[in-house]
Design an enzyme around this catalytic site. Sequence first.
Site, PDB file in Angstrom:
ATOM      1  CG  ASP A  81      40.603  49.290  44.480  1.00  0.00           C
ATOM      2  OD1 ASP A  81      41.112  49.801  45.496  1.00  0.00           O
ATOM      3  OD2 ASP A  81      41.266  48.903  43.503  1.00  0.00           O
TER       4      ASP A  81
ATOM      5  N   GLY B 141      36.694  44.013  46.642  1.00  0.00           N
ATOM      6  CA  GLY B 141      37.622  45.107  46.829  1.00  0.00           C
ATOM      7  C   GLY B 141      38.781  45.097  45.851  1.00  0.00           C
ATOM      8  CG  HIS B 142      43.414  46.896  45.697  1.00  0.00           C
ATOM      9  ND1 HIS B 142      43.427  47.799  44.644  1.00  0.00           N
ATOM     10  CD2 HIS B 142      44.726  46.558  45.923  1.00  0.00           C
ATOM     11  CE1 HIS B 142      44.686  47.997  44.260  1.00  0.00           C
ATOM     12  NE2 HIS B 142      45.482  47.254  45.013  1.00  0.00           N
ATOM     13  CG  PHE B 143      44.594  42.187  46.629  1.00  0.00           C
ATOM     14  CD1 PHE B 143      45.648  41.748  45.856  1.00  0.00           C
ATOM     15  CD2 PHE B 143      44.821  43.210  47.538  1.00  0.00           C
ATOM     16  CE1 PHE B 143      46.922  42.297  45.976  1.00  0.00           C
ATOM     17  CE2 PHE B 143      46.085  43.770  47.678  1.00  0.00           C
ATOM     18  CZ  PHE B 143      47.138  43.323  46.891  1.00  0.00           C
ATOM     19  CB  ALA B 144      38.976  41.450  42.056  1.00  0.00           C
TER      20      ALA B 144
END
Length: 319
Positions: free
Chosen positions: A260, A286-289
């Site tokens: 992320d 990443g950010h939106f796991a």
Amino acid sequence: MEQTAKPPISAANGHPSSSRSNVPVISVHRMEADGIQIFHRVAGNAGAPVLLLLHGFPASSFMFRDLMLRLADFYRVIAPDLPGFGFTEVPEKRKYTYSFDALANTVQAFTDALSLNHYAIYVFDYGAPTGFRLAMSHPERITAIISQNGNAYEEGLGDAWEPIRTYWSAPTSENREVVRQNILNLEGTRWQYTHGVTNPESVHPESYTLDAALLERPGNRDIQLDLFLDYASNVKLYPKFQEYLRKSKPPLLAIWGKNDPFFVPAGAEAFRKDLPNAQVQFLDTGHFATETHSVEIAAAIREFLGANGASQTDRGSLR
């Protein structure tokens, strides 16, 4: 010739009812709280242990569509759309101020309307400062916290925050426009979903396409820019969030997409400073796991909540 009897058909869906009875279903609802029509998704049996799911920017409860189905056999999972996001409707006459204090007050009103007296919270991105405000306000209600890239420490802020930090320090029209042009568009939204993902094409395009479309609604970009500016208030509250953790000692699982660019792994590790028993788990995404690792996240939640006894029922008027 003897005929085999067919199972009865459910009028609601046209499928054999006996084969569908154990398949979780997500239902959608709207209810008024804090003068706002709050859109929310619900799955699981009424009276089951409650898990409140709080999304982040620029998403909505839609981001939890897969995770909810993986938890609904044992938990009552409830995911509202925050004001300014998804399908929650804020009447113009409400004169709503888009700040994180306001978001928390609205979600508090939502939980009160549903008579949620004990629940665990899953916080992600913007959901973290919203959820931690709820926890500080009513620590007796929070049975556990799952933080998925939900930050509460300055060391967790990655380099991707630099344009927004500049906006905080000098909230000029020029700096506001830089943030608008670089972040509030389809490419910026897609990048948030795909950066750090091993196979970016594995991310379902409906996710970032829906978010980008909702950002295009009249006035919504200015709402988001106001929230970007107000995010500085969360950083100022980090010490209070940390004090809450030390004092109340909620069971906490930090499960983090380690790639992320916004909330870096140091933010997950930092929870152990205030909660030595906090569980920390990293995922190669990443950010939106939840877009790539919902199976792993659901399994971790089940194990964590089960081990920490955060599974008491709440028999409020869950809708």
